[in-house]
Design an enzyme around this catalytic site. Structure first.
Site, PDB file in Angstrom:
ATOM      1  CG  ASN A 111     -16.767  20.416  -6.755  1.00 45.35           C
ATOM      2  OD1 ASN A 111     -16.005  19.726  -6.086  1.00 45.35           O
ATOM      3  ND2 ASN A 111     -16.585  21.716  -6.901  1.00 45.35           N
ATOM      4  CG  HIS A 113     -16.857  26.153  -3.958  1.00 41.36           C
ATOM      5  ND1 HIS A 113     -15.495  26.135  -4.208  1.00 41.36           N
ATOM      6  CD2 HIS A 113     -17.174  27.441  -3.708  1.00 41.36           C
ATOM      7  CE1 HIS A 113     -15.032  27.376  -4.127  1.00 41.36           C
ATOM      8  NE2 HIS A 113     -16.028  28.183  -3.829  1.00 41.36           N
ATOM      9  CB  SER A 140     -22.634  25.415  -3.174  1.00 44.16           C
ATOM     10  OG  SER A 140     -22.824  26.728  -2.672  1.00 44.16           O
ATOM     11  CG  ASP A 149     -15.181  26.087  -7.452  1.00 43.13           C
ATOM     12  OD1 ASP A 149     -15.114  24.849  -7.371  1.00 43.13           O
ATOM     13  OD2 ASP A 149     -14.256  26.835  -7.074  1.00 43.13           O
TER      14      ASP A 149
HETATM   15  C1  GRF Z   1     -13.388  21.042   0.591  1.00 45.72           C
HETATM   16  O1  GRF Z   1     -13.390  22.120   1.448  1.00 45.72           O
HETATM   17  C2  GRF Z   1     -14.224  21.301  -0.629  1.00 45.72           C
HETATM   18  O2  GRF Z   1     -15.200  22.239  -0.417  1.00 45.72           O
HETATM   19  C3  GRF Z   1     -13.249  21.825  -1.648  1.00 45.72           C
HETATM   20  O3  GRF Z   1     -12.063  21.171  -1.359  1.00 45.72           O
HETATM   21  C4  GRF Z   1     -12.016  20.819   0.010  1.00 45.72           C
HETATM   22  C5  GRF Z   1     -11.603  19.399   0.100  1.00 45.72           C
HETATM   23  O4  GRF Z   1     -11.319  19.016   1.388  1.00 45.72           O
HETATM   24  N1  GRF Z   1     -13.750  21.598  -2.976  1.00 45.72           N
HETATM   25  P1  GRF Z   1     -11.173  17.504   1.751  1.00 45.72           P
HETATM   26  O5  GRF Z   1     -10.064  16.916   0.865  1.00 45.72           O
HETATM   27  O6  GRF Z   1     -12.501  16.830   1.517  1.00 45.72           O
HETATM   28  O7  GRF Z   1     -10.761  17.492   3.200  1.00 45.72           O
END
Ligand code: GRF
Length: 198
Positions: A111, A113, A140, A149
């Site tokens: 993932n 974050h 991260s 997360d």
């Molecule tokens: C990203 O900022 C990511 O860090 C978080 O969710 C957001 C997703 O954005 N987990 P996108 O759909 O990739 O534009």
């Protein structure tokens, strides 16, 4: 060269998905997006997949808000396995995963974050960093476990917080870093896939 088969899960905009598919398309990333799956029927991430001619599917999540119903999660495992996915890439997927997925893809779900974890898990992490008076934040990539997360950190990228930053300007800068970091981490998995396997 073998191409790492990935599946991308997301609930929203899909900007990370787009960055990954662009890198694959330009030949910079030895991966193959087998499927993009969303728990939101009209999520833009599904349109991103279609734009890149990647198979895509809507997965009804069931009655819970923050997780998938067990039957849905089992169905998700099936969909990913049938697509031959080896690495599951969460890109804005807004549900916590549990045993069916975590057992089926042990240490093969990652993932991204928008903070330097373990600081500021949860929603709008950039706002949390601003409110805390941090000078530096970032993003991260981590292995996924059954907490929000959380899970072993794989790589991080720092982003400075500037004196005039608003939540919007800071968020935009973090997103630029995300779109570089995520494909770079997937490339490392792909290198491992070429040699030792995941
Ligand atoms: C990203 O900022 C990511 O860090 C978080 O969710 C957001 C997703 O954005 N987990 P996108 O759909 O990739 O534009």
């Amino acid at each position: 060269m073998k191409r790492l088969p990935i599946g991308i899960l997301g609930s929203g905009k899909g900007s990370n998905c787009q960055a990954i598919l662009e890198r694959i398309g330009s030949g910079d990333l030895a991966a193959e997006a087998r499927v993009v799956i969303s728990d939101v029927l009209d999520a833009p991430i599904l349109a991103v997949a279609r734009k890149f001619f990647v198979a895509n599917a809507y997965l009804p999540a069931g009655q819970f808000r923050t997780r998938l119903e067990p039957d849905s999660e089992a169905e998700l495992v099936n969909m990913l396995r049938e697509s031959g996915v080896d690495l599951v890439v969460l890109a804005g997927f807004m549900r916590v995963l549990h045993a069916p997925m975590l057992k089926a893809f042990r240490r093969r779900i990652i993932n991204i974050h928008p903070s330097l974890l373990p600081k500021f898990p949860g929603l709008e992490a950039w706002k949390q960093a601003l409110a805390a008076g941090e000078k530096v934040t970032g993003c991260s990539v981590h292995y996924v476990d059954d907490k929000v997360d959380h899970g072993q950190i794989i790589a991080q990228r720092e982003v400075p917080i500037l004196s005039g930053d608003t939540p919007e300007t800071l968020h935009a800068r973090i997103q630029v870093a995300e779109r570089e970091l995520y494909p770079a981490v997937i490339a490392e998995f792909s290198e491992r896939y070429q040699t030792a396997g995941l």
